[in-house]
Design a protein around this motif. Structure first.
Motif, PDB file in Angstrom:
ATOM      1  N   LEU A 159       0.838  -1.198   0.000  1.00 14.51           N
ATOM      2  CA  LEU A 159       0.000   0.000   0.000  1.00 14.51           C
ATOM      3  C   LEU A 159       0.871   1.245   0.000  1.00 14.51           C
ATOM      4  CD1 LEU A 159      -2.930   1.062   0.171  1.00 14.51           C
ATOM      5  CD2 LEU A 159      -2.675   1.036   2.670  1.00 14.51           C
ATOM      6  N   ALA A 160       0.603   2.152  -0.950  1.00 16.33           N
ATOM      7  CA  ALA A 160       1.482   3.296  -1.223  1.00 16.33           C
ATOM      8  C   ALA A 160       2.838   2.760  -1.675  1.00 16.33           C
ATOM      9  CB  ALA A 160       1.611   4.217  -0.019  1.00 16.33           C
ATOM     10  N   CYS A 161       2.795   1.969  -2.738  1.00 15.29           N
ATOM     11  CA  CYS A 161       3.967   1.195  -3.169  1.00 15.29           C
ATOM     12  C   CYS A 161       5.009   2.024  -3.899  1.00 15.29           C
ATOM     13  CB  CYS A 161       3.531   0.035  -4.059  1.00 15.29           C
ATOM     14  SG  CYS A 161       2.857   0.535  -5.673  1.00 15.29           S
ATOM     15  N   GLY A 162       4.654   3.245  -4.334  1.00 12.12           N
ATOM     16  CA  GLY A 162       5.622   4.065  -5.050  1.00 12.12           C
ATOM     17  C   GLY A 162       6.114   3.384  -6.309  1.00 12.12           C
ATOM     18  N   HIS A 163       7.442   3.349  -6.472  1.00 15.27           N
ATOM     19  CA  HIS A 163       8.046   2.735  -7.656  1.00 15.27           C
ATOM     20  C   HIS A 163       7.979   1.208  -7.632  1.00 15.27           C
ATOM     21  CE1 HIS A 163      10.080   6.726  -7.542  1.00 15.27           C
ATOM     22  NE2 HIS A 163       9.922   6.649  -8.836  1.00 15.27           N
ATOM     23  N   GLY A 164       7.436   0.648  -6.558  1.00 19.01           N
ATOM     24  CA  GLY A 164       7.255  -0.801  -6.500  1.00 19.01           C
ATOM     25  C   GLY A 164       8.476  -1.573  -6.064  1.00 19.01           C
ATOM     26  N   ARG A 165       9.406  -0.906  -5.385  1.00 19.50           N
ATOM     27  CA  ARG A 165      10.649  -1.604  -5.049  1.00 19.50           C
ATOM     28  C   ARG A 165      10.404  -2.785  -4.115  1.00 19.50           C
ATOM     29  NH1 ARG A 165      13.588   0.758  -0.485  1.00 19.50           N
ATOM     30  NH2 ARG A 165      12.246   2.198   0.648  1.00 19.50           N
ATOM     31  N   HIS A 166       9.541  -2.623  -3.107  1.00 19.02           N
ATOM     32  CA  HIS A 166       9.239  -3.747  -2.219  1.00 19.02           C
ATOM     33  C   HIS A 166       8.318  -4.752  -2.906  1.00 19.02           C
ATOM     34  CE1 HIS A 166      10.167  -0.480   0.806  1.00 19.02           C
ATOM     35  NE2 HIS A 166      11.036  -1.414   1.113  1.00 19.02           N
ATOM     36  N   ALA A 167       7.375  -4.258  -3.698  1.00 19.56           N
ATOM     37  CA  ALA A 167       6.451  -5.152  -4.394  1.00 19.56           C
ATOM     38  C   ALA A 167       7.209  -6.119  -5.295  1.00 19.56           C
ATOM     39  CB  ALA A 167       5.446  -4.333  -5.210  1.00 19.56           C
ATOM     40  N   VAL A 168       8.161  -5.599  -6.056  1.00 17.58           N
ATOM     41  CA  VAL A 168       8.941  -6.450  -6.964  1.00 17.58           C
ATOM     42  C   VAL A 168       9.815  -7.416  -6.169  1.00 17.58           C
ATOM     43  CG1 VAL A 168      10.738  -6.451  -8.734  1.00 17.58           C
ATOM     44  CG2 VAL A 168       8.886  -4.762  -8.835  1.00 17.58           C
ATOM     45  N   ALA A 169      10.428  -6.923  -5.102  1.00 16.09           N
ATOM     46  CA  ALA A 169      11.286  -7.788  -4.285  1.00 16.09           C
ATOM     47  C   ALA A 169      10.492  -8.942  -3.681  1.00 16.09           C
ATOM     48  CB  ALA A 169      11.957  -6.972  -3.185  1.00 16.09           C
ATOM     49  N   LEU A 170       9.269  -8.680  -3.244  1.00 19.04           N
ATOM     50  CA  LEU A 170       8.438  -9.746  -2.680  1.00 19.04           C
ATOM     51  C   LEU A 170       7.956 -10.699  -3.765  1.00 19.04           C
ATOM     52  CD1 LEU A 170       6.336  -7.781  -0.038  1.00 19.04           C
ATOM     53  CD2 LEU A 170       8.329  -9.240   0.353  1.00 19.04           C
ATOM     54  N   ALA A 171       7.644 -10.165  -4.938  1.00 17.78           N
ATOM     55  CA  ALA A 171       7.234 -11.037  -6.044  1.00 17.78           C
ATOM     56  C   ALA A 171       8.369 -11.983  -6.433  1.00 17.78           C
ATOM     57  CB  ALA A 171       6.800 -10.194  -7.240  1.00 17.78           C
ATOM     58  N   ARG A 172       9.598 -11.492  -6.390  1.00 16.53           N
ATOM     59  CA  ARG A 172      10.740 -12.359  -6.688  1.00 16.53           C
ATOM     60  C   ARG A 172      10.879 -13.469  -5.657  1.00 16.53           C
ATOM     61  NH1 ARG A 172      13.871  -7.617  -7.410  1.00 16.53           N
ATOM     62  NH2 ARG A 172      15.076  -8.234  -5.576  1.00 16.53           N
ATOM     63  N   ARG A 173      10.351 -13.242  -4.466  1.00 15.46           N
ATOM     64  CA  ARG A 173      10.402 -14.258  -3.411  1.00 15.46           C
ATOM     65  C   ARG A 173       9.201 -15.201  -3.461  1.00 15.46           C
ATOM     66  NH1 ARG A 173      13.394  -9.991  -1.565  1.00 15.46           N
ATOM     67  NH2 ARG A 173      15.043 -10.426  -0.037  1.00 15.46           N
ATOM     68  N   GLY A 174       8.348 -15.041  -4.462  1.00 17.09           N
ATOM     69  CA  GLY A 174       7.259 -15.991  -4.660  1.00 17.09           C
ATOM     70  C   GLY A 174       5.903 -15.563  -4.154  1.00 17.09           C
ATOM     71  N   MET A 175       5.798 -14.328  -3.628  1.00 15.08           N
ATOM     72  CA  MET A 175       4.494 -13.849  -3.195  1.00 15.08           C
ATOM     73  C   MET A 175       3.685 -13.337  -4.396  1.00 15.08           C
ATOM     74  SD  MET A 175       6.819 -13.256  -0.599  1.00 15.08           S
ATOM     75  CE  MET A 175       6.980 -14.753   0.354  1.00 15.08           C
TER      76      MET A 175
END
Length: 253
Positions: A52-68
């Motif tokens: 939430l309030a992901c901005g450029h998506g740096r955490h979103a992408v990092a978590l997706a790389r971990r399989g979420m």
């Protein structure tokens, strides 16, 4: 006291923002923070996570790389495009939602919600901040968890520096002026940028309410979220007066 528009968040997150905070938005910092979120929330591959309030998506992408399975929500459409591009470059997919954080268009959907890097306390009143937490609660599954990461107000006041500056690798200097309102609990920060060529310009500032743990716990309770634990940094140290962050994990009733 410096006046900053109440809708400052529609102007501040521009092309200057990643330059101002370049060191703190680095890939190393992102990996460290994301690894901490996985551990603190007990995330597993396949879990559904809202950034939430992901901005450029740096955490979103990092978590997706971990399989979420990750959804990123933000008010800035350009930042969401950057997030999608970053996901594609990393060989993962994320869903994106272009919306104000007070309006989360999901119900009983997520195993976890993350709100990182002091992306809470943006609005004029506690009622509006409470709307955010209520929307988070509605979006979480029963037993789902929120990780909310903000500056520690106690630490900020103990280490307050009103004027500060730093220079980036390109020779641009960023001048930062801070004012803390002890009545409202709001931290107002404005920026001036001096380019390597010597040209100076002003950049939009931000005006964020920094809650105490007591105040935040009260709002969480109203929203149906029970405080589980509070950390003081991304290494998992317990929250204390002298820790720079206040990172709370709360569970939906």
């Amino acid at each position: 006291m410096t006046a900053i528009p109440s809708n400052w968040y529609t102007e501040f997150f521009n092309e200057d923002y990643p330059k101002i905070y370049s060191e703190r938005l680095s890939q190393d910092a992102t990996e460290r923070e994301s690894a901490f979120a996985v551990q603190a929330l007990g995330l597993q591959e396949g879990d559904r996570v809202l950034d939430l309030a992901c901005g450029h998506g740096r955490h979103a992408v990092a978590l997706a790389r971990r399989g979420m399975v990750v959804t990123g929500q933000d008010l800035n459409g350009d930042y969401l495009q950057t997030a999608r591009d970053g996901a594609a470059q990393s060989g993962v997919e994320i869903e994106t939602v272009h919306s104000d954080m007070r309006d989360i268009p999901f119900t009983d959907e997520f195993d976890a919600v993350i709100n990182m890097f002091t992306a809470f306390g943006y609005f004029d009143s506690e009622d509006e901040d409470l709307r955010v937490l209520q929307a988070v609660s509605n979006a979480l599954k029963d037993g789902g968890k929120l990780l909310l990461d903000t500056l520690n107000r106690e630490w900020v006041l103990s280490n307050y520096i009103q004027n500060d500056w730093h220079t980036d690798d390109d020779g641009n200097t960023f001048l930062e002026h801070r004012e803390f309102d002890l009545v409202t609990g709001r931290n107002r920060v404005t920026f001036s940028i001096v380019t390597a060529a010597g040209a100076r310009r002003e950049s939009p500032g931000h005006d964020v309410r920094l809650y105490t743990l007591t105040e935040l716990t009260h709002l969480l309770d109203i929203a149906g979220l029970q405080l589980s634990v509070a950390y003081g940094d991304y290494d998992g140290a317990p929250y204390a007066i002298n820790t720079p962050r206040m990172i709370v994990v709360a569970t939906k009733d």
